[in-house]
Design a protein around this motif. Structure first.
Motif, PDB file in Angstrom:
ATOM      1  N   PRO A 112      -0.666 -90.953   5.589  1.00  0.00           N
ATOM      2  CA  PRO A 112       0.045 -89.967   6.401  1.00  0.00           C
ATOM      3  C   PRO A 112      -0.609 -89.662   7.755  1.00  0.00           C
ATOM      4  O   PRO A 112       0.103 -89.414   8.732  1.00  0.00           O
ATOM      5  N   ASP A 113      -1.936 -89.680   7.833  1.00  0.00           N
ATOM      6  CA  ASP A 113      -2.602 -89.335   9.097  1.00  0.00           C
ATOM      7  C   ASP A 113      -2.384 -90.389  10.176  1.00  0.00           C
ATOM      8  O   ASP A 113      -2.281 -90.055  11.352  1.00  0.00           O
ATOM      9  N   SER A 114      -2.334 -91.647   9.798  1.00  0.00           N
ATOM     10  CA  SER A 114      -2.220 -92.723  10.788  1.00  0.00           C
ATOM     11  C   SER A 114      -0.847 -93.381  10.809  1.00  0.00           C
ATOM     12  O   SER A 114      -0.600 -94.258  11.641  1.00  0.00           O
ATOM     13  N   GLY A 115       0.042 -92.995   9.889  1.00  0.00           N
ATOM     14  CA  GLY A 115       1.387 -93.555   9.873  1.00  0.00           C
ATOM     15  C   GLY A 115       1.439 -95.008   9.421  1.00  0.00           C
ATOM     16  O   GLY A 115       2.365 -95.734   9.784  1.00  0.00           O
TER      17      GLY A 115
ATOM     18  N   GLY B  54       2.938 -91.110  -5.988  1.00  0.00           N
ATOM     19  CA  GLY B  54       3.986 -90.393  -5.277  1.00  0.00           C
ATOM     20  C   GLY B  54       3.905 -90.665  -3.793  1.00  0.00           C
ATOM     21  O   GLY B  54       3.273 -91.631  -3.366  1.00  0.00           O
ATOM     22  N   GLY B  55       4.509 -89.800  -3.027  1.00  0.00           N
ATOM     23  CA  GLY B  55       4.521 -89.933  -1.577  1.00  0.00           C
ATOM     24  C   GLY B  55       3.436 -89.099  -0.936  1.00  0.00           C
ATOM     25  O   GLY B  55       2.444 -88.739  -1.583  1.00  0.00           O
ATOM     26  N   PRO B  56       3.605 -88.766   0.353  1.00  0.00           N
ATOM     27  CA  PRO B  56       2.583 -88.016   1.080  1.00  0.00           C
ATOM     28  C   PRO B  56       2.164 -86.698   0.415  1.00  0.00           C
ATOM     29  O   PRO B  56       1.048 -86.247   0.608  1.00  0.00           O
ATOM     30  N   GLU B  57       3.036 -86.120  -0.397  1.00  0.00           N
ATOM     31  CA  GLU B  57       2.678 -84.886  -1.088  1.00  0.00           C
ATOM     32  C   GLU B  57       1.567 -85.108  -2.116  1.00  0.00           C
ATOM     33  O   GLU B  57       0.926 -84.157  -2.556  1.00  0.00           O
ATOM     34  N   THR B  58       1.316 -86.365  -2.508  1.00  0.00           N
ATOM     35  CA  THR B  58       0.237 -86.675  -3.446  1.00  0.00           C
ATOM     36  C   THR B  58      -0.925 -87.401  -2.767  1.00  0.00           C
ATOM     37  O   THR B  58      -1.838 -87.871  -3.454  1.00  0.00           O
ATOM     38  N   ALA B  59      -0.884 -87.499  -1.440  1.00  0.00           N
ATOM     39  CA  ALA B  59      -1.974 -88.164  -0.717  1.00  0.00           C
ATOM     40  C   ALA B  59      -3.286 -87.440  -1.015  1.00  0.00           C
ATOM     41  O   ALA B  59      -3.306 -86.225  -1.227  1.00  0.00           O
ATOM     42  N   HIS B  60      -4.384 -88.192  -1.023  1.00  0.00           N
ATOM     43  CA  HIS B  60      -5.667 -87.618  -1.414  1.00  0.00           C
ATOM     44  C   HIS B  60      -6.819 -88.298  -0.689  1.00  0.00           C
ATOM     45  O   HIS B  60      -6.700 -89.423  -0.214  1.00  0.00           O
TER      46      HIS B  60
ATOM     47  N   LEU C 120     -11.896 -82.118  -1.992  1.00  0.00           N
ATOM     48  CA  LEU C 120     -10.721 -82.930  -2.261  1.00  0.00           C
ATOM     49  C   LEU C 120      -9.611 -82.437  -1.349  1.00  0.00           C
ATOM     50  O   LEU C 120      -9.241 -81.264  -1.386  1.00  0.00           O
ATOM     51  N   ARG C 121      -9.099 -83.316  -0.536  1.00  0.00           N
ATOM     52  CA  ARG C 121      -7.879 -83.042   0.233  1.00  0.00           C
ATOM     53  C   ARG C 121      -6.752 -83.670  -0.565  1.00  0.00           C
ATOM     54  O   ARG C 121      -6.777 -84.860  -0.872  1.00  0.00           O
ATOM     55  N   HIS C 122      -5.772 -82.860  -0.945  1.00  0.00           N
ATOM     56  CA  HIS C 122      -4.658 -83.336  -1.768  1.00  0.00           C
ATOM     57  C   HIS C 122      -3.375 -82.749  -1.214  1.00  0.00           C
ATOM     58  O   HIS C 122      -3.203 -81.529  -1.218  1.00  0.00           O
ATOM     59  N   GLY C 123      -2.480 -83.619  -0.721  1.00  0.00           N
ATOM     60  CA  GLY C 123      -1.266 -83.118  -0.079  1.00  0.00           C
ATOM     61  C   GLY C 123      -1.641 -82.257   1.107  1.00  0.00           C
ATOM     62  O   GLY C 123      -2.433 -82.665   1.960  1.00  0.00           O
ATOM     63  N   SER C 124      -1.140 -81.050   1.136  1.00  0.00           N
ATOM     64  CA  SER C 124      -1.422 -80.141   2.255  1.00  0.00           C
ATOM     65  C   SER C 124      -2.530 -79.144   1.940  1.00  0.00           C
ATOM     66  O   SER C 124      -2.756 -78.210   2.707  1.00  0.00           O
ATOM     67  N   GLU C 125      -3.248 -79.328   0.825  1.00  0.00           N
ATOM     68  CA  GLU C 125      -4.277 -78.374   0.421  1.00  0.00           C
ATOM     69  C   GLU C 125      -5.644 -79.035   0.269  1.00  0.00           C
ATOM     70  O   GLU C 125      -5.741 -80.261   0.202  1.00  0.00           O
TER      71      GLU C 125
END
Length: 158
Positions: free
Chosen positions: A120-123, A88-94, A68-73
């Motif tokens: 977030p990766d592709s804008g 949420g925003g990019p901090e909750t991206a998964h 699981l990729r979640h935010g920056s972790e």
């Protein structure tokens, strides 16, 4: 209903994305709760890294393992795990990526409309609204994706 009765539809894109899906809740009439069975091929993802600005998601891992990729972790996931991804925003991206075997899970989400997603990766940003009865996403009233860099001023052209 048994999960083994569901008819999966495969979706692939390039070398990174290969998964099969079957809706669970929409065919039974649910309009405000989404659920689908998802099977992701080894080493692949179902979707790009994204966040939902208005919808929460829960993933119940049934079989296999992955990341699981979640935010920056990143965290390992395996059968029996339950993953909660709040709106949420990019901090909750998964994004879930299958390991060496097929990753099988049930994805459950609120179905607030419109659904606004950010990648977030592709804008990119995507807006979806209104699928047909039975969850036919191909018949949405609105489906638009654009790069954030293509945005215009709110008053442009008025």
């Amino acid at each position: 209903m048994s999960l083994s009765e569901l008819a999966l539809t495969r979706q692939t894109h390039g070398d990174r994305f290969d998964a099969s899906f079957a809706p669970i809740s929409a065919p039974k009439g649910a309009r405000h709760l989404g659920a689908r069975l998802t099977e992701v091929s080894p080493g692949k993802c179902a979707w790009p890294f994204h966040c939902h600005h208005g919808n929460d998601e829960i993933f119940v891992i049934l079989d296999g393992s992955g990341t699981l990729r979640h935010g920056s972790e990143e965290w390992p996931v395996t059968a029996g795990d339950v993953v909660v991804c709040a709106a949420g925003g990019p901090e909750t991206a998964h994004q879930l990526t299958a390991g060496d075997t097929t990753l099988r899970y049930i994805a459950i989400s609120t179905m607030r409309e419109p659904d606004v997603m950010e990648y977030p990766d592709s804008g990119k940003v995507t807006v979806f609204a209104g699928s047909a009865p039975g969850g036919n996403k191909a018949e949405r009233r609105l489906a638009a994706t654009w790069r954030k860099s293509d945005c215009v001023d709110y008053w442009s052209g008025e």
